[in-house]
Structures are given as C-alpha cells and as structure tokens.
Design an enzyme around this catalytic site. Structure first.
Site, PDB file in Angstrom:
ATOM      1  N   GLU A 140       0.832  -1.202   0.000  1.00  0.00           N
ATOM      2  CA  GLU A 140       0.000   0.000   0.000  1.00  0.00           C
ATOM      3  C   GLU A 140       0.866   1.251   0.000  1.00  0.00           C
ATOM      4  OE1 GLU A 140      -4.231   0.299   1.801  1.00  0.00           O
ATOM      5  OE2 GLU A 140      -2.911   1.223   3.292  1.00  0.00           O
ATOM      6  N   HIS A 199       6.671 -26.902   3.516  1.00  0.00           N
ATOM      7  CA  HIS A 199       5.861 -27.995   2.979  1.00  0.00           C
ATOM      8  C   HIS A 199       4.778 -27.481   2.035  1.00  0.00           C
ATOM      9  CE1 HIS A 199       7.662 -31.081   5.588  1.00  0.00           C
ATOM     10  NE2 HIS A 199       7.814 -30.072   6.436  1.00  0.00           N
ATOM     11  N   LYS A 220     -13.901   1.880  -4.049  1.00  0.00           N
ATOM     12  CA  LYS A 220     -14.880   2.271  -3.033  1.00  0.00           C
ATOM     13  C   LYS A 220     -15.927   3.214  -3.626  1.00  0.00           C
ATOM     14  CE  LYS A 220     -13.076   3.563   0.938  1.00  0.00           C
ATOM     15  NZ  LYS A 220     -12.117   4.139   1.906  1.00  0.00           N
TER      16      LYS A 220
END
EC number: 5.3.1.9
Length: 548
Positions: free
Chosen positions: A353, A384, A512
């Site tokens: 960000e 793993h 937004k």
C-alpha cells in the site's frame, strides 16, 4: 526532483550487475572467510545476517552511493522534523512522534505535537487499567472478558498482528477478537462466542464513516441492544478510536471513551497511536510502552547511524538490488514462530500500500519496478507448501527468515528442531546442491549409473537464492516494536529511491467510489446506471438470483 534513471549510481549499478550477475554465493563464501562477520548487524535485540545475498563490497558501495544521490539522508531528516513529505495530501508523516520516548519537541505547523501524543497515551493507560483491573463493569456489573475490535486495514492488521505475536504477554481474563470483513460471517462468528454483559467493542475509524467498519459496528450495536434493551448501556460497552466527536456521540459512545489520533498518522503506520488501544488493553500499559521503546530504539538507530551500518537502509537497498536489477517481483516473509503468523499480512499492507505506485512525486511515470508482491507464511508450513518454488523455481525471490533465539515453549526439543530448519534453509538456499554432489549421494545409495543420470537434473539445486536472516533474542514487546519499525523505515527508504509518495493510497479509493454506485443498484435504491457490459450482466445476475 531527482529521477532514479538520471542518477550516476543507477548506471554504475547496471554495469556492475552485468559484471557480477553470474557470481555464486557459495564461491564468495569460500573466497572470503570474513564475509559473515562483515555482513552482520545487531540493533538492540535484533540481529541481521545479510551475508547470504548476491552482493559484494562493490555492490553495497554503489547502493549506498545511489541512496545518497537519491536524497535518502535528507528525506529521512525531513520526516523526523515534521515536514509535509506526504505531498499529495499535504501532510506531515510522524508515526515516529508516537514513540518519541525522549519527549523532545516535534513541530507540525509551528505546534509541538508531543503534548497531544502524551495526553492520549495517558488516557489510553487509564482506560486500559480500569478494564484490566476489573473496575470497569458492564451494564450488569460484570467485568469485561472479551474485547472486539472492529476496524479495517491499518485499524485491524496492526493490533491483530501485535496481539497475536505477543499472546504470552496478554491478560489471562481477556479474549481478543478482530472483525474487519463486511461479509457478515466474521462478525456473526465472533458474536456467537461472546456475551453482551461482558464484551467491550472498540470501533476504530478515523472519520467514523468507513462503510465496512460502520456496517459491522451498527450490526454489533443492534445485537447488543437486543440483549441489553437500554441505549444508555452502550456507553459501558463501546469505545471509539476516531476524530469525529459528533458521529461517535450519535452512535451512543461516551466522548470520554473516544481516543483520537491525527492526520499525520497513516493507517498502516498507526498501531503506535490510539489505534493500538486493543494492544494496550491486552498487554497492559507497561508492555505497550516497551513496544514503543523498541520502536524508538530503531528510530534512533535509523536517523543517527551512517547508511553503511544502518539496518533498515541496508535491507531497503538489498531489496532495490533484486527488484530493479534482477527483476525479482516478489518477496517472501517467513517467520519461524506460530505467534508471528500474521506478520506477513501486516508487512504486505505496509509495503504494497505504501510503495505500490506508478508515478513519481512530480507526477511522471516511474519507468521502473516499485513495490514487490509481499507474501508468506510461517516458515515450517512454508517448507511444505511453497519452498519448492523458492528452491527450484524459475523466479528469483528474496526471503526474510525471521526467528527467535530464545524458546517460547517448555516442550523439549521443539525449538531446536525449529532453529535447525531456519539455519538449514538459509544454507540450502545459498549453497544448493551440485550435480556432482547428487551423483555421489545416489551412488552411495547403491543406485545404478543410468538411473543416477536420469535423476541428477531433478535433484540438483542451483542455490544462489538470497535470504536475510532476522533473529530476535526473544519475542517480546520491545523487540516486536523494533522489528515493525525496521520494516516501516525499510519501506520508506525504498520509496525515496523510487521517487514516490509512500504515504498516500489513492488506489484504495476508486473501487470504493464505484461500489457506492453499484450498492444502490443492488438494493434497488437507485436506477440502473451505465456500466460496461460485463458489470451490467453481473448486476443483473445478482438481481435475478435474489428475486427468486
């Protein structure tokens, strides 16, 4: 402003890259017995071993030259002196003031901000003491047992990361919960575990208008009132971290339980502020102050230490080397401590960000790579899962291996196995395994020569894969403060060199804004708007599905 491509050291580094890119770390270690000692730093309780990187003295010298030409020392000074280096929002950037333990004046627009910082910190301490001591009682005169933090982004990730990392230091009576997602299921799951009589909600929103946070907060308030029945009871069970006194009061929260912070505190840098209230509630004021002390220690190291011995600067420059010269587009954070499992997500937001930008401070296209993709998982689990790619994949992906030297559990043998894996992975990434070593190993197993030659390419490791080994002497509030501050400053330095603003986040806003328009269409409150054909089909699909 200075543009990266115009700096002499930028071109010198390209020439050096062409000359050095085939060097192998294995050979550099063999030829230089002092390499590990030279590329080793200790600051407070943190140790950095950066010897297992594709660097030599010339590389580092040119990178330090690049940092000076890009104005890193001057930009650092500007930040610490309260100058408005967040140019697109015309704001100072002063998260360092929040942990300024010397209490020396830090000025913004002619005003010393430290009295405000200290006043909020004192109020947080008083509130935390009441809750932790049991003197703060709910509407049925019961003590608080559960704290639910409702926020998003920096209002969630910082407190969540610290409370998780420092769980052994937490108050045994308090259970911490964090709600950020507006999908409803996260909040529902939390509410199913808590009781209204003993739960404290913290609503963390600077403006008290953030859609996701306010939606969750209003739902939590409705749930609470369905049980309590009395709106006056809200004041005993809700606190706010905000600057919007009017909206907080209208919600029903007592203004005495509103804790403010300021526009010079960016969300992803805010855990040191009132946003850290959940941390203080859980760990206590003393441990919160220790966290600030650790961050301040790193701040002082950062601003006062020459670049050549400056831990955040060195990490930043090594990152630049891989991102901009080797084309390393991602960076792995692998903590070898289960309580640090949230750390990769925190650093992901901090880095991506801050530095996921495409234009320079003067609005021109950057013309080079900026923030890498930050990802990761606890180290043992990663071994793993995705370490296969790190060892034998076609990408160059630097890795931060993070571990604690001191045991966190009393279970015999566990920590030794853990650290053996940390050190072994760092060595394996660096050394690899040559074809001749593979042949010798398989021959010792009695395998026939034809089969050996079939397997050699598959079992060969090129090595030369870069790692930073970051060791804490122990995981405690002080060292966690130093660790987070280290990554903050690393991110800042890289942003300076790339010529970008690390402290705005305009990329968060566009989606937004569009969501507000589409929400009205989904709820039927507004007429359908003009969209691209794909978005229109998606809206229609939702409407058709929910008419059934």
């Amino acid at each position: 402003m200075k543009h990266l491509h115009d700096l002499p050291a930028w071109s010198k580094l390209w020439n050096h890259f062409d000359d050095s890119k085939t060097l192998h770390m294995r050979e550099m270690f063999e030829q230089d017995p002092q390499r590990a000692e030279r590329y080793w730093l200790q600051v407070g309780g943190l140790t950095l071993d950066y010897s297992k990187n594709r660097i030599n003295d010339e590389t580092m010298s040119l990178l330090f030259e690049l940092a000076r030409e890009a104005g890193v020392p001057e930009r650092m000074r500007q930040m610490f002196h309260g100058e408005k280096i967040n140019t697109t929002e015309n704001r100072a950037v002063l998260h360092v003031a929040l942990r300024n333990r010397t209490n020396s004046p830090i000025m913004v627009d002619g005003e010393d901000v430290m009295p405000k910082v200290n006043r909020v910190l004192q109020r947080m301490g008083e509130f935390a003491h009441e809750v932790r001591s049991g003197s703060w009682l709910g509407y049925t005169n019961q003590v608080i047992t559960d704290v639910v933090n409702i926020g998003i982004g920096g209002s969630d990730l910082g407190p969540l990361t610290m409370c998780t990392a420092l769980k052994p230091f937490g108050h045994p009576r308090l259970n911490m919960h964090f709600v950020s997602n507006v999908d409803g299921s996260q909040l529902r799951d939390v509410l199913s575990k808590v009781h209204p009589e003993t739960t404290l909600f913290i609503i963390a929103s600077k403006t008290f208008t953030t859609q996701e946070t306010l939606t969750n907060a209003l739902t939590a308030r409705e749930w609470f009132l369905n049980h309590a029945g009395d709106e006056e009871a809200v004041a005993k069970h809700f606190a706010a971290v905000s600057t919007n006194r009017k909206a907080v009061a209208e919600f029903g929260i007592d203004i005495a339980n509103m804790f403010e912070f300021w526009d010079w505190v960016g969300g992803r840098y805010s855990l040191w502020s009132a946003i850290g209230l959940p941390i203080m509630l859980y760990l206590g004021e003393e441990n919160f102050i220790e966290m600030l002390n650790g961050a301040h220690l790193m701040d002082q190291h950062f601003i006062n230490t020459p670049l050549e011995r400056n831990l955040p600067v060195i990490l930043a420059l090594i990152g630049i080397w891989y991102i901009n010269y080797y084309g390393g587009g991602s960076h792995v954070i692998a903590p070898y401590d289960q309580h640090l499992h949230r750390l990769p997500k925190f650093i992901q937001q901090l880095d991506m960000e801050s530095n996921g930008k495409q234009v320079t401070l003067d609005g021109k296209a950057v013309g080079h790579e900026t923030s890498p993709i930050i990802w990761g998982e606890t180290g043992i689990n990663g071994q793993h899962a995705f370490f296969q790619l790190l060892h034998q994949g076609t990408h160059i992906t630097p890795i931060d291996l993070i571990a604690s030297l001191e045991k966190r559990s009393n279970l015999p043998g566990h920590h030794e196995i853990l650290l053996a894996n940390v050190f072994a992975q760092a060595e394996a990434f660096m050394c690899g395994k040559t074809p001749d070593e593979v042949r010798a190993e398989l021959k010792a197993q009695g395998m026939d020569e034809a089969r050996i030659e079939e397997l050699v390419p598959h079992k060969t490791f090129s090595g030369n894969r870069p790692t930073n080994l970051i060791l804490m002497d122990k995981v405690n509030p002080r060292n966690m403060g130093s660790l987070i501050a280290m990554y903050e400053h690393k991110t800042f330095v890289q942003g300076i060199i790339w010529g970008i603003n690390s402290f705005d986040q305009w990329g968060v806003e566009l989606g937004k804004q569009l969501a507000k328009t589409i929400l009205g269409e989904l709820t039927g409150e507004t007429e359908p708007q003009k969209h691209d054909s794909s978005t229109e089909r998606l809206i229609n699909l939702y409407l058709q599905t929910n008419r059934k």
